[in-house]
Structure formats: C-alpha cells, structure tokens
Design a protein around this motif. Sequence first.
Motif, PDB file in Angstrom:
ATOM      1  N   ARG A 280       0.829  -1.204   0.000  1.00 45.07           N
ATOM      2  CA  ARG A 280       0.000   0.000   0.000  1.00 45.07           C
ATOM      3  C   ARG A 280       0.875   1.271   0.000  1.00 45.07           C
ATOM      4  O   ARG A 280       0.634   2.205  -0.755  1.00 45.07           O
ATOM      5  N   SER A 281       1.925   1.304   0.813  1.00 46.83           N
ATOM      6  CA  SER A 281       2.778   2.496   0.862  1.00 46.83           C
ATOM      7  C   SER A 281       3.503   2.704  -0.459  1.00 46.83           C
ATOM      8  O   SER A 281       3.627   3.837  -0.936  1.00 46.83           O
ATOM      9  N   VAL A 282       3.999   1.616  -1.041  1.00 50.12           N
ATOM     10  CA  VAL A 282       4.747   1.753  -2.291  1.00 50.12           C
ATOM     11  C   VAL A 282       3.814   2.225  -3.420  1.00 50.12           C
ATOM     12  O   VAL A 282       4.193   3.038  -4.255  1.00 50.12           O
ATOM     13  N   GLU A 283       2.570   1.741  -3.412  1.00 50.07           N
ATOM     14  CA  GLU A 283       1.668   2.141  -4.493  1.00 50.07           C
ATOM     15  C   GLU A 283       1.053   3.522  -4.251  1.00 50.07           C
ATOM     16  O   GLU A 283       1.056   4.365  -5.136  1.00 50.07           O
ATOM     17  N   LYS A 284       0.540   3.722  -3.045  1.00 48.02           N
ATOM     18  CA  LYS A 284      -0.163   4.997  -2.771  1.00 48.02           C
ATOM     19  C   LYS A 284       0.817   6.146  -2.576  1.00 48.02           C
ATOM     20  O   LYS A 284       0.674   7.208  -3.154  1.00 48.02           O
ATOM     21  N   ASN A 285       1.806   5.959  -1.706  1.00 51.30           N
ATOM     22  CA  ASN A 285       2.696   7.075  -1.373  1.00 51.30           C
ATOM     23  C   ASN A 285       3.828   7.249  -2.374  1.00 51.30           C
ATOM     24  O   ASN A 285       4.186   8.368  -2.721  1.00 51.30           O
ATOM     25  N   ALA A 286       4.430   6.118  -2.789  1.00 47.76           N
ATOM     26  CA  ALA A 286       5.559   6.247  -3.707  1.00 47.76           C
ATOM     27  C   ALA A 286       5.094   6.262  -5.172  1.00 47.76           C
ATOM     28  O   ALA A 286       5.875   6.555  -6.064  1.00 47.76           O
ATOM     29  N   GLY A 287       3.839   5.956  -5.403  1.00 53.09           N
ATOM     30  CA  GLY A 287       3.281   6.081  -6.750  1.00 53.09           C
ATOM     31  C   GLY A 287       3.727   5.018  -7.748  1.00 53.09           C
ATOM     32  O   GLY A 287       3.622   5.209  -8.956  1.00 53.09           O
ATOM     33  N   VAL A 288       4.215   3.893  -7.253  1.00 51.79           N
ATOM     34  CA  VAL A 288       4.629   2.816  -8.168  1.00 51.79           C
ATOM     35  C   VAL A 288       3.393   2.041  -8.623  1.00 51.79           C
ATOM     36  O   VAL A 288       2.460   1.839  -7.841  1.00 51.79           O
ATOM     37  N   SER A 289       3.383   1.614  -9.892  1.00 47.43           N
ATOM     38  CA  SER A 289       2.207   0.893 -10.400  1.00 47.43           C
ATOM     39  C   SER A 289       2.106  -0.491  -9.764  1.00 47.43           C
ATOM     40  O   SER A 289       3.111  -1.060  -9.322  1.00 47.43           O
ATOM     41  N   ASN A 290       0.901  -1.015  -9.766  1.00 52.74           N
ATOM     42  CA  ASN A 290       0.699  -2.363  -9.233  1.00 52.74           C
ATOM     43  C   ASN A 290       1.454  -3.395 -10.068  1.00 52.74           C
ATOM     44  O   ASN A 290       1.899  -4.424  -9.566  1.00 52.74           O
ATOM     45  N   LYS A 291       1.609  -3.062 -11.343  1.00 53.37           N
ATOM     46  CA  LYS A 291       2.313  -3.952 -12.261  1.00 53.37           C
ATOM     47  C   LYS A 291       3.714  -4.289 -11.704  1.00 53.37           C
ATOM     48  O   LYS A 291       4.123  -5.440 -11.664  1.00 53.37           O
ATOM     49  N   ILE A 292       4.427  -3.256 -11.268  1.00 56.36           N
ATOM     50  CA  ILE A 292       5.793  -3.465 -10.753  1.00 56.36           C
ATOM     51  C   ILE A 292       5.749  -3.948  -9.304  1.00 56.36           C
ATOM     52  O   ILE A 292       6.407  -4.909  -8.926  1.00 56.36           O
ATOM     53  N   SER A 293       4.965  -3.264  -8.473  1.00 53.37           N
ATOM     54  CA  SER A 293       5.032  -3.567  -7.038  1.00 53.37           C
ATOM     55  C   SER A 293       4.532  -4.985  -6.758  1.00 53.37           C
ATOM     56  O   SER A 293       5.054  -5.676  -5.886  1.00 53.37           O
ATOM     57  N   SER A 294       3.527  -5.434  -7.512  1.00 52.07           N
ATOM     58  CA  SER A 294       3.001  -6.764  -7.239  1.00 52.07           C
ATOM     59  C   SER A 294       4.021  -7.834  -7.604  1.00 52.07           C
ATOM     60  O   SER A 294       3.973  -8.952  -7.124  1.00 52.07           O
ATOM     61  N   PHE A 295       4.926  -7.483  -8.472  1.00 49.80           N
ATOM     62  CA  PHE A 295       5.943  -8.451  -8.855  1.00 49.80           C
ATOM     63  C   PHE A 295       7.113  -8.435  -7.855  1.00 49.80           C
ATOM     64  O   PHE A 295       7.561  -9.472  -7.386  1.00 49.80           O
ATOM     65  N   VAL A 296       7.576  -7.236  -7.540  1.00 51.14           N
ATOM     66  CA  VAL A 296       8.817  -7.126  -6.750  1.00 51.14           C
ATOM     67  C   VAL A 296       8.589  -7.339  -5.243  1.00 51.14           C
ATOM     68  O   VAL A 296       9.400  -7.966  -4.575  1.00 51.14           O
ATOM     69  N   LEU A 297       7.462  -6.820  -4.707  1.00 54.76           N
ATOM     70  CA  LEU A 297       7.322  -6.834  -3.242  1.00 54.76           C
ATOM     71  C   LEU A 297       7.046  -8.203  -2.606  1.00 54.76           C
ATOM     72  O   LEU A 297       7.737  -8.570  -1.652  1.00 54.76           O
ATOM     73  N   PRO A 298       6.065  -8.965  -3.104  1.00 57.35           N
ATOM     74  CA  PRO A 298       5.841 -10.261  -2.446  1.00 57.35           C
ATOM     75  C   PRO A 298       7.068 -11.170  -2.534  1.00 57.35           C
ATOM     76  O   PRO A 298       7.442 -11.830  -1.568  1.00 57.35           O
ATOM     77  N   LEU A 299       7.717 -11.139  -3.693  1.00 56.18           N
ATOM     78  CA  LEU A 299       8.920 -11.940  -3.859  1.00 56.18           C
ATOM     79  C   LEU A 299      10.007 -11.427  -2.909  1.00 56.18           C
ATOM     80  O   LEU A 299      10.709 -12.199  -2.249  1.00 56.18           O
ATOM     81  N   GLY A 300      10.117 -10.102  -2.846  1.00 55.38           N
ATOM     82  CA  GLY A 300      11.130  -9.491  -1.975  1.00 55.38           C
ATOM     83  C   GLY A 300      10.903  -9.840  -0.523  1.00 55.38           C
ATOM     84  O   GLY A 300      11.835 -10.200   0.206  1.00 55.38           O
ATOM     85  N   ALA A 301       9.635  -9.781  -0.085  1.00 55.09           N
ATOM     86  CA  ALA A 301       9.345 -10.084   1.327  1.00 55.09           C
ATOM     87  C   ALA A 301       9.759 -11.510   1.651  1.00 55.09           C
ATOM     88  O   ALA A 301      10.150 -11.823   2.769  1.00 55.09           O
ATOM     89  N   THR A 302       9.682 -12.377   0.649  1.00 52.16           N
ATOM     90  CA  THR A 302       9.978 -13.779   0.899  1.00 52.16           C
ATOM     91  C   THR A 302      11.462 -14.110   0.759  1.00 52.16           C
ATOM     92  O   THR A 302      11.997 -14.883   1.546  1.00 52.16           O
ATOM     93  N   VAL A 303      12.124 -13.526  -0.244  1.00 51.17           N
ATOM     94  CA  VAL A 303      13.519 -13.949  -0.459  1.00 51.17           C
ATOM     95  C   VAL A 303      14.576 -12.854  -0.265  1.00 51.17           C
ATOM     96  O   VAL A 303      15.744 -13.165  -0.068  1.00 51.17           O
ATOM     97  N   ASN A 304      14.198 -11.584  -0.334  1.00 47.79           N
ATOM     98  CA  ASN A 304      15.224 -10.535  -0.229  1.00 47.79           C
ATOM     99  C   ASN A 304      15.293 -10.010   1.196  1.00 47.79           C
ATOM    100  O   ASN A 304      14.484  -9.194   1.607  1.00 47.79           O
ATOM    101  N   MET A 305      16.252 -10.489   1.953  1.00 50.23           N
ATOM    102  CA  MET A 305      16.334 -10.098   3.363  1.00 50.23           C
ATOM    103  C   MET A 305      17.738  -9.611   3.678  1.00 50.23           C
ATOM    104  O   MET A 305      18.593 -10.372   4.137  1.00 50.23           O
ATOM    105  N   ASP A 306      17.965  -8.333   3.444  1.00 50.50           N
ATOM    106  CA  ASP A 306      19.308  -7.777   3.670  1.00 50.50           C
ATOM    107  C   ASP A 306      19.676  -7.814   5.144  1.00 50.50           C
ATOM    108  O   ASP A 306      20.783  -8.177   5.514  1.00 50.50           O
ATOM    109  N   GLY A 307      18.719  -7.396   5.988  1.00 54.68           N
ATOM    110  CA  GLY A 307      19.003  -7.355   7.427  1.00 54.68           C
ATOM    111  C   GLY A 307      19.318  -8.751   7.950  1.00 54.68           C
ATOM    112  O   GLY A 307      20.256  -8.951   8.731  1.00 54.68           O
ATOM    113  N   THR A 308      18.553  -9.715   7.482  1.00 57.01           N
ATOM    114  CA  THR A 308      18.755 -11.098   7.913  1.00 57.01           C
ATOM    115  C   THR A 308      20.099 -11.627   7.411  1.00 57.01           C
ATOM    116  O   THR A 308      20.839 -12.274   8.156  1.00 57.01           O
ATOM    117  N   ALA A 309      20.428 -11.322   6.156  1.00 57.34           N
ATOM    118  CA  ALA A 309      21.692 -11.793   5.582  1.00 57.34           C
ATOM    119  C   ALA A 309      22.868 -11.238   6.387  1.00 57.34           C
ATOM    120  O   ALA A 309      23.803 -11.963   6.741  1.00 57.34           O
TER     121      ALA A 309
END
Length: 421
Positions: A280-309
């Motif tokens: 919601r923040s990336v789409e509403k506040n940062a203005g990114v389309s659902n096309k991009i955010s729906s692809f990058v964010l769920p995948l990112g939440a699952t596999v991209n963990m910089d803090g954890t790494a």
Amino acid sequence: MKIKLHWQVAIAMLIGIIVGLVFQNIYSGKPEGAVYSLIVSLGTIFIRLLRMVIVPLIFTSIVSGVASIGDSKSVGRLGLKTFVFYFFTSLFAILIGLTVTNILEPGIGAKIPFNDNFDPNAINTTSSPFEILIRMIPLNPFNAAATGDMLGIIFFSIFLGVSITKVKQESRVFLQKIFNSLFDAMMKITEFIIKLVPIGVFGLIVKTVSVAGFAMFKTVGLYMLTVTIGVAIHFFIILPSIYFIFTRINPLIHFKAMASALITAFSTSSSNATLPLTIRSVEKNAGVSNKISSFVLPLGATVNMDGTALYECAGVIFISQVMGLELTLAQQFVVVLTALLASIGTAAIPSAGLVTIFIVTQAIGFKDADVAVIIGTMLAVDRPLDMFRTMTNVWSDSIGTVIIAKSEGETNLYPENKIEN
Ligand code: ASP
C-alpha cells in the motif's frame, strides 16, 4: 486536526514503551492481569488481521499485475532486474556484517551463560537451500494458499498472470477485470486494517518491552551493538545511496512514504505480516504501479532479506569468536555464500533468521550441539535485533521496487511530494 498516520504510530510506540516498562517493573518481566491481556490482545488481533489478508492480497495483486505487464518477455526482464537488485544488496549487507564483526570482535571474551532450556532438536533447520528452488513449485496451489506457502503462491500466481495474457482476447479482458476488481477489494480491506496500525503497534510494543530480559542484554551487549551498527550502516547509508544513484530522488522522501510500513515491520518483526502495508505504501505514497510492485514486493518479502543476511554473517563470526576460532579466508567465503542462501530461505516471520543460522554454522563445520548454547543465548536477546533487521528487509524491498519502477520508465512517482531531481 488530523495527525498523520506515521506520527500516530510513532506516538503509539512511545506510549507502548513506557507502558511496557511499567509492566516490566511491576511484574519483574512476567506480566499478567486483565489489563495486560487486553493490551496484548490488541497486538494479536492486529497481526491476525494482517495475516488474514496476505494470501488473497498477494494472489490477486500478482495475477492482476503480471496479467497487465503484457508479454512474458517483460516479465523476464522484470525478473532479471529484481534478481540483480536482491542479489547485490544482500551481498553488500553481508560484507558489512563481516567487516563490523571482524573489527569490533564482540565474541572475544564474551561470557555466554549456560542456557539449559535450549533444545537444538526443536529447531527446524530446513532442508538444503537449493531445495527452495524446487519447493517453489507447489504440488497443489490451493494447499499452498491454505498453508501460507508464499513461494508456492507467488510461483503459481505469476504463471497464471502470464497465461491470462495468452488466452483469447475476450477471456483475457474478462479475467483481467475480475482480478483487478478483486485486487481493489483486497486493498480496501488493507486500508481498513491500516487504520488500526497505531493500536496494533501499541499492543505489540507493550508485550515486547514488558517481557524483555534486560540482564541478558548486558552480557551480550557488544554483540547486539555490533549487529545494530551493521544494520544501521546498511539502512541509513548503503541502501539510500543505491536509491539515490539510480533514481536521483532524495531518499528522505522515500523514507517518509514508507514510514508506517517500516514501523509496522519494526513492531511485528515479520516482513510477511507487513506486506499489505508495504504494498500500500509503495503504491499509494511512492506512486509505483501495481504492475511493478506486485511483482517485486511479495517476492522481496519472501527472499530478499538484507538485514537477515547481514545478521546471519555477523552471528556466525560472533559464534566462532566466542569459541575462540579464527576463521580462514576460505571459511569466511563459505559464510558469505551460505548467509546469502540462508537469508533467501528464511521465512518472513519473527526470529526465523536465528533458526536458519544453523545452515551457515553447519556449512563451516560446526556441530549443532556445540553451538546450541551460544545460539540459545542469541535467541534470548533476538527480539530487538529482529525488529531492526525486519525493518531493513522491508526497506530494501521498497527501495528496489522504486528503482525498478524508475528504470521501467514510470514517471508518476511520489504524487504528493516534490521530487528533487
Ligand atoms: N523476522 C525477519 C523478517 O520477517 C526474518 C528474520 O528473522 O530475520 O523479515
């Protein structure tokens, strides 16, 4: 006067800390009573609501997003960009973890108390990280949805989205309409839950602070400081710099756009539970389309963990310091590599990063039984560190999404803010 959501959340957090400390003092770390239960339930209800919406939100968001990308070549291009971003930011994070731990040497001379409550067999070390790739393919998508298997859901949703673009026009338009409408409805649910963020954060913070074992913090204070410094460098310097280099936008603008999601990540310690807010923040506040955010964010939440790494790497170097071992360059390389894989395999839930650390310790040849007590001690003080690394995980996903959106030519970024070019 209407107070902005992120201020409401910040105030709730502050009050939560104070109330938590009061409970901590009255009940010496074992709080109870009706008022306390009520406050804690607020946090639990909030997390349950978030978890309720995750699966349908991710499913509809990815299908409608991918179906609108148009062709599979574009999906492939997006996938490649996403992968490159995830890989390099996680690698950067690990190298920072390696450097700070080698400089500050928090493990040398640390007196780790014996923790006989810790049962290493109770820990699920997960299978080999490579199996994650195979496990991505769900045997049954409905089962994946029912069990919250995120990678399985993502895999199937992307597949379905691409396939929708390939059916005959009449069906395609029909299906796109259905999924777009369902996604809109899920976002409405999310909007409602977001109004409850301050209350939820309050309940969660009171719980965390009231049961914190402060005595333990002293013993491993330097270790905690080391991880915090590493995560802070990545959060405040590296990621904003990468963001600025690729977008030429002031990172503070993005920070403001993401504030509520970041605080939610901090207080829930779960990138997964935060996902509806991140989207919601990336789409509403940062203005990114659902096309991009729906692809990058769920995948990112699952596999991209910089803090954890970063944490996995720093944690293992710490463990070897406590054990009085100096890792060779080759072993440190193995740590870097497996920390990356372990972070990918970490579930986006509280303390999962400490569970997958066994992947790294095993890779350099430590026996579980030898390191169990040290990891048990790390577990006792894990919550605050988990809060910081989860926030960093979400921050990295959100930054990647804007960078990729910009590179795909999106121009409607931060509609409510002035963008400095
Ligand atoms: N809690 C983290 C997350 O959800 C994972 C971890 O334990 O490092 O992103």
